[in-house]
Design a protein around this motif. Structure first.
Motif, PDB file in Angstrom:
ATOM      1  N   ASN A  43      16.588 -43.420  64.016  1.00  0.00           N
ATOM      2  CA  ASN A  43      15.152 -43.640  64.231  1.00  0.00           C
ATOM      3  C   ASN A  43      14.854 -45.128  64.395  1.00  0.00           C
ATOM      4  OD1 ASN A  43      13.871 -40.784  63.557  1.00  0.00           O
ATOM      5  ND2 ASN A  43      15.435 -41.188  62.007  1.00  0.00           N
ATOM      6  N   ILE A  44      15.665 -45.820  65.216  1.00  0.00           N
ATOM      7  CA  ILE A  44      15.480 -47.268  65.332  1.00  0.00           C
ATOM      8  C   ILE A  44      14.142 -47.618  65.984  1.00  0.00           C
ATOM      9  CG2 ILE A  44      17.949 -47.751  65.384  1.00  0.00           C
ATOM     10  CD1 ILE A  44      17.742 -48.217  68.369  1.00  0.00           C
ATOM     11  N   GLY A  45      13.602 -46.715  66.797  1.00  0.00           N
ATOM     12  CA  GLY A  45      12.318 -46.988  67.428  1.00  0.00           C
ATOM     13  C   GLY A  45      11.139 -46.794  66.503  1.00  0.00           C
ATOM     14  N   ASN A  46      11.292 -45.925  65.522  1.00  0.00           N
ATOM     15  CA  ASN A  46      10.201 -45.633  64.588  1.00  0.00           C
ATOM     16  C   ASN A  46      10.792 -45.348  63.206  1.00  0.00           C
ATOM     17  OD1 ASN A  46       7.603 -45.064  63.633  1.00  0.00           O
ATOM     18  ND2 ASN A  46       7.770 -42.892  64.165  1.00  0.00           N
ATOM     19  N   PRO A  47      11.327 -46.369  62.548  1.00  0.00           N
ATOM     20  CA  PRO A  47      12.014 -46.146  61.271  1.00  0.00           C
ATOM     21  C   PRO A  47      11.049 -45.745  60.163  1.00  0.00           C
ATOM     22  CG  PRO A  47      11.757 -48.502  61.689  1.00  0.00           C
ATOM     23  CD  PRO A  47      11.309 -47.792  62.935  1.00  0.00           C
ATOM     24  N   PRO A  48      11.517 -44.916  59.217  1.00  0.00           N
ATOM     25  CA  PRO A  48      10.662 -44.550  58.077  1.00  0.00           C
ATOM     26  C   PRO A  48      10.459 -45.747  57.153  1.00  0.00           C
ATOM     27  CG  PRO A  48      12.892 -43.739  57.747  1.00  0.00           C
ATOM     28  CD  PRO A  48      12.852 -44.297  59.140  1.00  0.00           C
ATOM     29  N   SER A  49       9.440 -45.684  56.329  1.00  0.00           N
ATOM     30  CA  SER A  49       9.229 -46.721  55.324  1.00  0.00           C
ATOM     31  C   SER A  49      10.328 -46.624  54.274  1.00  0.00           C
ATOM     32  CB  SER A  49       7.862 -46.552  54.663  1.00  0.00           C
ATOM     33  OG  SER A  49       7.836 -45.359  53.896  1.00  0.00           O
ATOM     34  N   LEU A  50      10.463 -47.655  53.466  1.00  0.00           N
ATOM     35  CA  LEU A  50      11.486 -47.639  52.426  1.00  0.00           C
ATOM     36  C   LEU A  50      11.295 -46.472  51.457  1.00  0.00           C
ATOM     37  CD1 LEU A  50      11.839 -51.429  51.508  1.00  0.00           C
ATOM     38  CD2 LEU A  50      13.519 -49.980  52.657  1.00  0.00           C
ATOM     39  N   ILE A  51      10.055 -46.228  51.075  1.00  0.00           N
ATOM     40  CA  ILE A  51       9.814 -45.161  50.109  1.00  0.00           C
ATOM     41  C   ILE A  51      10.103 -43.786  50.714  1.00  0.00           C
ATOM     42  CG2 ILE A  51       7.332 -44.904  50.584  1.00  0.00           C
ATOM     43  CD1 ILE A  51       6.997 -44.548  47.508  1.00  0.00           C
ATOM     44  N   ASP A  52       9.758 -43.607  52.004  1.00  0.00           N
ATOM     45  CA  ASP A  52      10.051 -42.333  52.679  1.00  0.00           C
ATOM     46  C   ASP A  52      11.556 -42.144  52.854  1.00  0.00           C
ATOM     47  OD1 ASP A  52       7.439 -41.556  52.846  1.00  0.00           O
ATOM     48  OD2 ASP A  52       7.138 -42.316  54.886  1.00  0.00           O
ATOM     49  N   LEU A  53      12.236 -43.229  53.212  1.00  0.00           N
ATOM     50  CA  LEU A  53      13.680 -43.155  53.398  1.00  0.00           C
ATOM     51  C   LEU A  53      14.368 -42.801  52.082  1.00  0.00           C
ATOM     52  CD1 LEU A  53      16.068 -43.530  55.328  1.00  0.00           C
ATOM     53  CD2 LEU A  53      16.056 -45.973  54.774  1.00  0.00           C
ATOM     54  N   ALA A  54      13.935 -43.424  50.999  1.00  0.00           N
ATOM     55  CA  ALA A  54      14.509 -43.134  49.682  1.00  0.00           C
ATOM     56  C   ALA A  54      14.287 -41.670  49.309  1.00  0.00           C
ATOM     57  CB  ALA A  54      13.905 -44.060  48.634  1.00  0.00           C
ATOM     58  N   ARG A  55      13.085 -41.160  49.565  1.00  0.00           N
ATOM     59  CA  ARG A  55      12.788 -39.760  49.244  1.00  0.00           C
ATOM     60  C   ARG A  55      13.666 -38.812  50.045  1.00  0.00           C
ATOM     61  NH1 ARG A  55       6.182 -40.332  49.368  1.00  0.00           N
ATOM     62  NH2 ARG A  55       5.911 -41.057  47.189  1.00  0.00           N
ATOM     63  N   GLN A  56      13.896 -39.139  51.311  1.00  0.00           N
ATOM     64  CA  GLN A  56      14.703 -38.268  52.165  1.00  0.00           C
ATOM     65  C   GLN A  56      16.127 -38.117  51.667  1.00  0.00           C
ATOM     66  OE1 GLN A  56      14.401 -38.578  56.525  1.00  0.00           O
ATOM     67  NE2 GLN A  56      12.636 -39.930  56.226  1.00  0.00           N
ATOM     68  N   VAL A  57      16.666 -39.152  51.029  1.00  0.00           N
ATOM     69  CA  VAL A  57      18.058 -39.095  50.574  1.00  0.00           C
ATOM     70  C   VAL A  57      18.173 -38.852  49.070  1.00  0.00           C
ATOM     71  CG1 VAL A  57      18.855 -40.515  52.482  1.00  0.00           C
ATOM     72  CG2 VAL A  57      18.239 -41.627  50.325  1.00  0.00           C
ATOM     73  N   GLY A  58      17.032 -38.692  48.387  1.00  0.00           N
ATOM     74  CA  GLY A  58      17.048 -38.293  46.998  1.00  0.00           C
ATOM     75  C   GLY A  58      17.326 -39.384  45.982  1.00  0.00           C
ATOM     76  N   ILE A  59      16.968 -40.629  46.302  1.00  0.00           N
ATOM     77  CA  ILE A  59      17.113 -41.719  45.333  1.00  0.00           C
ATOM     78  C   ILE A  59      15.801 -42.495  45.307  1.00  0.00           C
ATOM     79  CG2 ILE A  59      19.615 -41.960  45.550  1.00  0.00           C
ATOM     80  CD1 ILE A  59      19.204 -44.215  47.520  1.00  0.00           C
ATOM     81  N   ASN A  60      15.671 -43.424  44.348  1.00  0.00           N
ATOM     82  CA  ASN A  60      14.443 -44.215  44.317  1.00  0.00           C
ATOM     83  C   ASN A  60      14.579 -45.450  45.211  1.00  0.00           C
ATOM     84  OD1 ASN A  60      15.682 -46.376  42.766  1.00  0.00           O
ATOM     85  ND2 ASN A  60      15.436 -45.098  40.945  1.00  0.00           N
ATOM     86  N   GLU A  61      13.460 -46.081  45.459  1.00  0.00           N
ATOM     87  CA  GLU A  61      13.423 -47.216  46.388  1.00  0.00           C
ATOM     88  C   GLU A  61      14.289 -48.379  45.891  1.00  0.00           C
ATOM     89  OE1 GLU A  61      10.098 -50.209  48.434  1.00  0.00           O
ATOM     90  OE2 GLU A  61       9.457 -48.421  47.301  1.00  0.00           O
ATOM     91  N   TYR A  62      14.283 -48.608  44.593  1.00  0.00           N
ATOM     92  CA  TYR A  62      15.078 -49.714  44.042  1.00  0.00           C
ATOM     93  C   TYR A  62      16.568 -49.498  44.296  1.00  0.00           C
ATOM     94  CZ  TYR A  62      17.441 -52.665  40.648  1.00  0.00           C
ATOM     95  OH  TYR A  62      18.284 -53.559  40.060  1.00  0.00           O
TER      96      TYR A  62
END
Length: 355
Positions: free
Chosen positions: A263-282
């Motif tokens: 999704n290089i053209g429209n990357p998810p936010s950090l918080i959305d990306l973290a949620r998608q892979v099941g970990i926290n943003e930190y």
């Protein structure tokens, strides 16, 4: 291996070698071979009554992989005292599950997986393109698996005192986690997996395809070992004050990277990306710094620039189109980012490379 015991029909079997007083083995019908490390050594010894000396490099030793388990070989290249290169090239027709007993390893092993995959002792998946440092106490486990297929692994086996002498000769000290591994602290058995970078890949290929003979060859190979060790140690000390990733956190980081690059053209936010892979943003941000040496969006930026460079080199796409493909709506912002990265405007780069 194959079995003709059931109605004359051949099918794959699972040979479980169990260590006991009379060292017997039993057979069960499955798709995986379960074997103890001790019995693997027995099989290997039976297949190699003496080590085969490589006729081209008589200081090297070859060892056939047990035919009961697969096809291929081990190769040992002994350099100075305390340093050995081990190369494994084999094909496994079926997966192998290793039954291990807790023991302390006297050497550190810098392992580089060039092909193949499986699971480590705690169930963590290992992948082609990753490297590891093993040392200290090997746990008792039935979880380690080499999956069926081609397996290619280069390992640098180094005695702790040899590594310590090499590092201290440069006025440095061993990283703290490696010191603990040498001391046998169990939780430091497997130290921070990381990617085989292009620099490591070059050094590994130079080892596998060394063009020299005799003393020149040994000196050349030793220089490559030192290069790989220094690159791997740089991974270990990159974040000395930050808590190391747990092994179960590594797969989500790699998954996050895959999502990001899709999704290089429209990357998810950090918080959305973290949620998608099941970990926290930190953990996501910490993991990217430890594994890839940069921030999440720093990694995305570098990838965008590399993709842009390749598209420009094709000579078939206009600069405006390249900017849009790699996620820039504004051409001037793309040009500014490209110029900052490579020191040249994208149009000038495209023209210069296609003359």
């Amino acid at each position: 291996m194959w079995c003709d015991a059931c109605g004359g029909q051949s099918h794959r079997i699972d040979v479980i070698y169990l260590i006991n007083s009379d060292r017997h083995c039993t057979v069960q019908h499955t798709m995986t071979i379960n074997i103890t490390v001790y019995d693997f050594w027995d099989l290997r010894k039976a297949a190699n009554q003496k080590f085969l000396i490589d006729p081209i490099h008589p200081q090297d030793y070859l060892c056939r992989y047990p035919k009961e388990l697969g096809a291929g070989y081990y190769r040992w290249i002994r350099l100075r005292e305390g340093i050995t290169i081990e190369i494994l090239e084999t094909y496994l027709p079926q997966s192998i599950k290793w039954i291990t007993h807790a023991h302390h390893q006297n050497s550190l092993e810098f392992g580089f997986i060039l092909a193949g995959s499986g699971q480590d002792f705690d169930g963590q998946r290992t992948k082609s393109g990753e490297d590891y440092i093993f040392g200290g106490v090997y746990p008792q486990s039935n979880n380690s698996i080499d999956e069926a297929g081609n397996l290619r692994w280069v390992s640098l086996i180094i005695k702790p005192e040899t590594l310590r002498t090499l590092i201290e000769s440069y006025g440095e000290q061993l990283p703290q986690d490696i010191e603990k591994a040498i001391a046998g602290v169990p939780e430091y058995f497997n130290l921070r997996p990381s990617l085989i970078t292009p620099a490591k890949q070059v050094a590994l290929q130079q080892i596998l395809h060394c063009p020299y003979q005799g003393l020149t060859r040994k000196m050349y190979l030793e220089s490559k070992v030192l290069e790989l060790v220094s690159l791997k140690l740089a991974d270990q000390v990159a974040m000395p004050t930050e808590k190391l990733l747990r092994l179960q956190e590594i797969d989500p980081i790699h998954h996050a990277r895959e999502i990001l690059l899709r999704n290089i053209g429209n990357p998810p936010s950090l918080i959305d990306l973290a949620r998608q892979v099941g970990i926290n943003e930190y953990t996501l941000k910490r993991g990217f710094r430890q594994i890839f040496g940069t921030t999440v969006f720093g990694y995305l930026h570098d990838y965008r620039m590399e993709q842009a460079k390749q598209l420009l080199l094709s000579g078939q796409i206009k600069v405006e189109q390249v900017a849009q493909i790699v996620g820039y709506v504004n051409r001037s912002r793309f040009a500014s980012a490209f110029r900052k990265k490579y020191g040249i405007n994208p149009k000038a780069y495209q023209t210069q490379k296609n003359i």
